[in-house]
Design an enzyme around this catalytic site. Structure first.
Site, PDB file in Angstrom:
ATOM      1  N   SER A   1       0.808  -1.232   0.000  1.00  0.00           N
ATOM      2  CA  SER A   1       0.000   0.000   0.000  1.00  0.00           C
ATOM      3  C   SER A   1       0.839   1.279   0.000  1.00  0.00           C
ATOM      4  O   SER A   1       0.310   2.367  -0.227  1.00  0.00           O
ATOM      5  CB  SER A   1      -0.931   0.021   1.216  1.00  0.00           C
ATOM      6  OG  SER A   1      -1.824  -1.073   1.173  1.00  0.00           O
TER       7      SER A   1
ATOM      8  N   VAL B   1       6.302   2.985  -2.604  1.00  0.00           N
ATOM      9  CA  VAL B   1       7.165   2.069  -3.362  1.00  0.00           C
ATOM     10  C   VAL B   1       6.413   0.786  -3.693  1.00  0.00           C
ATOM     11  O   VAL B   1       6.565   0.221  -4.783  1.00  0.00           O
ATOM     12  CB  VAL B   1       8.466   1.779  -2.588  1.00  0.00           C
ATOM     13  CG1 VAL B   1       9.322   0.763  -3.340  1.00  0.00           C
ATOM     14  CG2 VAL B   1       9.262   3.062  -2.383  1.00  0.00           C
TER      15      VAL B   1
ATOM     16  N   CYS C   1      18.382   5.338  -2.698  1.00  0.00           N
ATOM     17  CA  CYS C   1      18.033   5.932  -3.993  1.00  0.00           C
ATOM     18  C   CYS C   1      19.129   6.838  -4.549  1.00  0.00           C
ATOM     19  O   CYS C   1      19.447   6.782  -5.747  1.00  0.00           O
ATOM     20  CB  CYS C   1      16.724   6.705  -3.871  1.00  0.00           C
ATOM     21  SG  CYS C   1      16.658   7.832  -2.458  1.00  0.00           S
TER      22      CYS C   1
ATOM     23  N   GLN D   1      17.067  16.381  -3.483  1.00  0.00           N
ATOM     24  CA  GLN D   1      16.210  15.214  -3.332  1.00  0.00           C
ATOM     25  C   GLN D   1      14.731  15.567  -3.202  1.00  0.00           C
ATOM     26  O   GLN D   1      14.337  16.415  -2.406  1.00  0.00           O
ATOM     27  CB  GLN D   1      16.671  14.388  -2.127  1.00  0.00           C
ATOM     28  CG  GLN D   1      18.072  13.850  -2.336  1.00  0.00           C
ATOM     29  CD  GLN D   1      18.587  13.011  -1.183  1.00  0.00           C
ATOM     30  OE1 GLN D   1      19.766  13.103  -0.831  1.00  0.00           O
ATOM     31  NE2 GLN D   1      17.748  12.172  -0.578  1.00  0.00           N
TER      32      GLN D   1
ATOM     33  N   SER E   1       9.426  12.668  -2.595  1.00  0.00           N
ATOM     34  CA  SER E   1       9.137  11.230  -2.632  1.00  0.00           C
ATOM     35  C   SER E   1      10.110  10.418  -1.797  1.00  0.00           C
ATOM     36  O   SER E   1       9.792   9.306  -1.371  1.00  0.00           O
ATOM     37  CB  SER E   1       9.163  10.725  -4.075  1.00  0.00           C
ATOM     38  OG  SER E   1      10.436  10.968  -4.665  1.00  0.00           O
ATOM     39  N   GLY E   2      11.314  10.961  -1.553  1.00  0.00           N
ATOM     40  CA  GLY E   2      12.272  10.253  -0.717  1.00  0.00           C
ATOM     41  C   GLY E   2      11.769  10.047   0.696  1.00  0.00           C
ATOM     42  O   GLY E   2      12.258   9.173   1.420  1.00  0.00           O
TER      43      GLY E   2
ATOM     44  N   ARG F   1      16.968  18.440   0.635  1.00  0.00           N
ATOM     45  CA  ARG F   1      15.580  18.187   0.224  1.00  0.00           C
ATOM     46  C   ARG F   1      15.057  19.412  -0.519  1.00  0.00           C
ATOM     47  O   ARG F   1      15.216  20.550  -0.050  1.00  0.00           O
ATOM     48  CB  ARG F   1      14.712  17.927   1.460  1.00  0.00           C
ATOM     49  CG  ARG F   1      13.298  17.487   1.119  1.00  0.00           C
ATOM     50  CD  ARG F   1      13.235  16.056   0.623  1.00  0.00           C
ATOM     51  NE  ARG F   1      13.529  15.107   1.689  1.00  0.00           N
ATOM     52  CZ  ARG F   1      13.785  13.819   1.498  1.00  0.00           C
ATOM     53  NH1 ARG F   1      13.816  13.326   0.266  1.00  0.00           N
ATOM     54  NH2 ARG F   1      14.037  13.025   2.515  1.00  0.00           N
TER      55      ARG F   1
ATOM     56  N   HIS G   1      15.050  12.741  -8.132  1.00  0.00           N
ATOM     57  CA  HIS G   1      16.238  13.302  -7.483  1.00  0.00           C
ATOM     58  C   HIS G   1      17.226  13.805  -8.536  1.00  0.00           C
ATOM     59  O   HIS G   1      17.383  13.209  -9.613  1.00  0.00           O
ATOM     60  CB  HIS G   1      16.972  12.221  -6.667  1.00  0.00           C
ATOM     61  CG  HIS G   1      16.283  11.839  -5.400  1.00  0.00           C
ATOM     62  ND1 HIS G   1      15.140  12.421  -4.929  1.00  0.00           N
ATOM     63  CD2 HIS G   1      16.630  10.888  -4.467  1.00  0.00           C
ATOM     64  CE1 HIS G   1      14.800  11.863  -3.772  1.00  0.00           C
ATOM     65  NE2 HIS G   1      15.687  10.940  -3.475  1.00  0.00           N
TER      66      HIS G   1
END
Length: 339
Positions: free
Chosen positions: A9, A12, A128, A155, A158-159, A233, A240
């Protein structure tokens, strides 16, 4: 093959589902696992509706060949034995096992052969930022061994997972509506800002994210490359970017480097500065490859060069790399030989 996704869920996990829908792995059965909260949700896989099962300490993995695991380090540590005890190969996306000596850390374009040596039935997927950097570094390293790397990362939200992306989207909407901008996931407002901290600081002044780039690069490339990074970030949703300075043993010709990048697997060369063509996260999101451009000599170092690279953090930086590990083993007939 029977395949499982653990953490189905999450951001990723959803990317795993999307990639498996797109690609042609020889999957007979796909099982989805998640937390108690996620159990019961349904997701589509090639026209089938699959229900998420609660991850438990039982024998649910007995007939599973590969488990793609992306549910956080604590879950990976707790359930590794449950997942692997019947021979399932666990490809883990967390940092839990990356630096364990008996767990390979694999980027197929760089060290695919390491995937065959997994005594604990665990293969670790790198961080990543490391993944996209080593895909590019390998090209240069093959021309002349890389001695030193300096990198500044930019970055995406989403990281920090689905919550990070959702927070950035909420902040954009709040700003447009003239409403109060709320900060929950990040230490500061990300919209219209740059945060020079990804993960927590360690005793040497570097963050854990920055130290991951140091240690993981050396393990993947089987080299004593020295890596110094600053991870930042930025208010980008999911790709990224990295500015990278490299020092090699010998002085390389830039045209040779560009030619090598142009021929490399997993890389798209986008280097035409006269026409303002270079990689940007806006156009690299949802792409499989690492995009490289702005390649030039380092004017401060005779044996140095610098370049810019961009990669989709959720795709190549996480789920796709894990799937490519499985594809590499399938191509080499690993599962046929070990059934």
């Amino acid at each position: 093959m029977n395949v499982a996704i653990v953490g189905a869920s999450g951001a990723v996990g959803q990317e795993f589902l999307k990639i498996l829908n797109e690609r042609n792995l020889p999957i007979i059965r796909l099982d989805l696992f998640g937390s108690k909260r996620s159990a019961g949700k349904t997701f589509d896989y090639k026209g089938q509706s699959i229900t998420v099962k609660e991850l438990r300490h039982n024998d649910d993995f007995k007939d599973i060949d590969i488990a793609f695991v992306s549910a956080g380090g604590s879950t990976s540590l707790e359930y590794a034995d449950t997942i692997t005890k019947h021979g399932t190969l666990m490809i883990d996306n967390s940092s839990a096992f990356r630096m364990e000596s008996d767990v390979p850390l694999v980027v197929p374009e760089v060290n695919g052969e390491d995937a065959f040596n997994h005594p604990r039935n665990i293969i670790a997927n790198p961080n990543c930022t490391t993944i996209q950097m080593v895909v590019a570094l390998k090209v240069i390293h093959d021309l002349s061994p890389v001695k030193r790397v300096h990198v500044s990362t930019y970055q995406a939200a989403s990281g920090a997972g689905a919550q990070g992306m959702e927070e950035l989207i909420r902040q954009v909407k709040s700003s447009a509506a003239g409403e109060e901008i709320k900060v929950e996931k990040f230490a500061y407002q990300l919209l219209e800002n740059l945060i020079p901290q990804v993960d927590v600081f360690t005793e040497n002044g570097y963050t854990k994210e920055e130290m991951k780039m140091y240690h993981e690069t050396r393990k993947i490339m089987h080299s004593d490359i020295k890596v110094s990074s600053t991870c930042v970030r930025v208010p980008v949703l999911r790709a990224h970017s990295e500015a990278i300075w490299v020092e090699t043993e010998t002085n390389l010709n830039i045209e040779d480097v560009k030619m090598a990048f142009g021929k490399a697997d997993g890389i798209i060369l986008q280097d035409d500065p006269e026409n303002k063509k270079y990689p940007m996260p806006l156009f690299v999101s949802n792409k499989d490859e690492v995009f490289v451009g702005r390649i030039r000599k380092d004017i401060s170092n005779d044996k140095g060069l610098t370049f810019w690279c961009v990669g989709d953090q959720i795709k190549k930086g996480a789920a796709l790399n894990a799937v490519q590990i499985a594809e590499y083993l399938i191509k080499k007939e690993y599962f046929n030989k070990n059934k």
